[in-house]
Design an enzyme around this catalytic site. Structure first.
Site, PDB file in Angstrom:
ATOM      1  N   LYS A  66      41.242  34.859  40.924  1.00 13.66           N
ATOM      2  CA  LYS A  66      41.207  34.217  39.710  1.00 13.66           C
ATOM      3  C   LYS A  66      40.861  32.731  39.739  1.00 13.66           C
ATOM      4  O   LYS A  66      41.182  31.868  39.470  1.00 13.66           O
ATOM      5  CB  LYS A  66      42.607  34.048  39.141  1.00 13.66           C
ATOM      6  N   GLU A  88      35.622  45.523  34.335  1.00 10.52           N
ATOM      7  CA  GLU A  88      36.740  44.991  33.422  1.00 10.52           C
ATOM      8  C   GLU A  88      36.121  44.137  32.287  1.00 10.52           C
ATOM      9  O   GLU A  88      35.007  44.135  32.264  1.00 10.52           O
ATOM     10  CB  GLU A  88      37.736  44.184  34.457  1.00 10.52           C
ATOM     11  N   ARG A 118      49.108  36.422  44.262  1.00  6.74           N
ATOM     12  CA  ARG A 118      47.828  36.526  43.705  1.00  6.74           C
ATOM     13  C   ARG A 118      47.339  35.042  43.892  1.00  6.74           C
ATOM     14  O   ARG A 118      45.913  34.914  44.374  1.00  6.74           O
ATOM     15  CB  ARG A 118      47.578  36.918  42.279  1.00  6.74           C
TER      16      ARG A 118
HETATM   17  C1  LIG Z   1      39.445  38.618  34.586  1.00  9.54           C
HETATM   18  C2  LIG Z   1      40.755  39.097  34.426  1.00  9.54           C
HETATM   19  N1  LIG Z   1      41.046  40.661  34.524  1.00  9.54           N
HETATM   20  C3  LIG Z   1      42.126  40.982  34.505  1.00  9.54           C
HETATM   21  C4  LIG Z   1      43.223  40.240  33.866  1.00  9.54           C
HETATM   22  C5  LIG Z   1      44.649  40.698  33.668  1.00  9.54           C
HETATM   23  O1  LIG Z   1      45.592  40.256  34.698  1.00  9.54           O
HETATM   24  P1  LIG Z   1      47.164  40.057  34.368  1.00  9.54           P
HETATM   25  O2  LIG Z   1      47.658  41.456  34.019  1.00  9.54           O
HETATM   26  O3  LIG Z   1      47.550  39.753  35.773  1.00  9.54           O
HETATM   27  O4  LIG Z   1      47.063  39.099  33.298  1.00  9.54           O
HETATM   28  C6  LIG Z   1      42.932  38.942  33.862  1.00  9.54           C
HETATM   29  C7  LIG Z   1      44.073  37.769  33.212  1.00  9.54           C
HETATM   30  O5  LIG Z   1      44.656  37.246  34.188  1.00  9.54           O
HETATM   31  C8  LIG Z   1      41.579  38.485  34.044  1.00  9.54           C
HETATM   32  O6  LIG Z   1      41.265  36.986  33.681  1.00  9.54           O
END
Ligand SMILES: Cc1ncc(COP(=O)(O)O)c(C=O)c1O
Length: 387
Positions: free
Chosen positions: A234, A270, A132
């Site tokens: 991210k 989300e 990622r």
């Molecule tokens: C905006 C956002 N959505 C979803 C997630 C969940 O992703 P992950 O399961 O990889 O932590 C995160 C955290 O990393 C996030 O910052």
């Protein structure tokens, strides 16, 4: 709270300081000391500091608690990161015109290290974070460490700070890999130098009330992501813009905010830092990762577990009406794990969901925790043993 004396004692016990680091001058120590010492990664392989750090493990919460070391490597024009090294955890020094400070050229990751009852230390799918980060780096015009370099940096950070990995069941060591444009730049363009840095902090629950159900607020004014933007990576630039909505919702007693798409203002995207799932009967729906939402690693894992459990999982556009009409809603993320949603408020109307008895989220959570703790077989090899 961590005690300074214990910290220093353990630091001395667990390390053999080498010469001044080549890149050490780049970092100022936590105590603003001018000494910039780096340690060879091999200094930690002896496992001499298995003993846990001095901290109240029962009240960890999710705040920064400084650990002992951070991993650092840099790269310049050739796009290749040099061999990384462990430095003592502390402030970093940046040129005022660094790309990250002026133009937000930076991305981060979040992963965790866990301790099992038998003392084994594990990372959860760090290769997925590495992939990622590569994807995000490409979007942000940055070079990225290779998958091996990334996983090695995370592993070294976890092992160097192993005494801060909480006892089983008390929490985890949250590990934050950070990739930033550290080189100076005035006109807008990619920075001439990048730093990949990994630091960590012991954490407990992300939300104040632990794993108790969340009360979410659907934001109808602000949006988190736009079509063609960077919602799907991210990027550090995704987080400050949602603080307004988040702090407002929190001040009104909500746990977090759910964002809708910015075009139709109708489809679920989300929450601020986690993905969202809706359950209706045997069906579980969640928005697709088509650019606006972060492809969560917990999301991907939960989809796998749910399919294995016989649920019909659909990744598709979920209209807000369907979200409000669900039997159950839950959120997933590294920081939050799998957490049930108790209520959602939209345009003044509050809808409640099932959170007690046998719930889908509890079923999925039990499986994930079972594998994490070593009680259930890790058939898909999600947990990487590092010690
Ligand atoms: C905006 C956002 N959505 C979803 C997630 C969940 O992703 P992950 O399961 O990889 O932590 C995160 C955290 O990393 C996030 O910052």
């Amino acid at each position: 709270m961590m005690q300074k004396g214990g910290y220093l004692l353990n630091l001395i016990r667990s390390s053999s300081f080498g010469s001044l680091s080549k890149i050490g001058a780049f970092y100022a120590s936590r105590a603003a000391s001018s000494a910039q010492e780096a340690c060879e990664p091999s200094a930690y392989s002896s496992g001499s500091d298995d003993e846990c750090g001095e901290i109240d493990w029962d009240n960890l919460g999710f705040g920064i608690k400084p650990t002992d070391y951070m991993y650092v490597t840099k790269c310049t024009d050739d796009g290749l990161f040099e061999q990384g090294q462990l430095n003592r955890y502390g402030n970093i020094e940046l040129n005022p015109s660094a790309g990250v400070l002026n133009y937000g050229q930076g991305i981060f990751e979040g992963t965790k290290a866990f301790r099992r009852e038998d003392g084994g230390l594990f990372l959860f799918r760090p290769d997925q974070n590495a992939i990622r980060m590569q994807y995000g780096a490409d979007r942000m015009c940055m070079p990225s460490p290779s998958i091996d370099q990334f996983v090695d940096g995370v592993k070294q950070t976890a092992l160097a700070n192993r005494r801060w990995i909480p006892p089983p069941g008390k929490g985890s060591l949250y590990i934050r890999p950070l990739l930033i444009g550290s080189g100076p730049i005035l006109g807008l363009s990619p920075a001439p130098e990048y730093t990949f840095l990994v630091y960590s902090s012991p954490v407990g629950n992300y939300f104040k009330n632990g794993l108790s159900p969340l009360n979410l607020y659907i934001e109808d004014e602000f949006h988190r992501a736009t079509r063609g933007g960077v919602g799907g990576v991210k990027s550090i630039t995704n987080y400050a813009p949602v603080l307004k909505a988040l702090t407002r919702a929190k001040s009104r007693g909500f746990s977090d905010v759910i964002y809708l798409d910015s075009v139709h203002k109708k489809y679920l995207e989300e929450a601020t830092s986690c993905n969202v799932f809706v359950v209706k009967g045997n069906h579980i729906s969640t928005p697709p990762t088509s650019g606006n939402i972060l492809p969560g690693i917990t999301r991907k894992t939960v989809i796998d577990i749910a399919r294995d459990h016989g649920y019909q999982v659909e990744e598709r556009a979920v209209p807000v009406e369907e979200l409000l009409d669900g039997d159950e809603v839950f959120c997933t993320g590294t920081a939050v794990s799998i957490v049930p949603v108790g209520s959602i408020t939209y345009l003044g109307k509050r809808v409640e969901y099932k959170t007690t008895g046998e719930t889908v989220s509890r079923d999925l959570y039990s499986t994930l925790i079972g594998i994490q703790s070593g009680l259930a077989e890790d058939k898909k090899g999600w947990f990487l043993q590092i010690e």
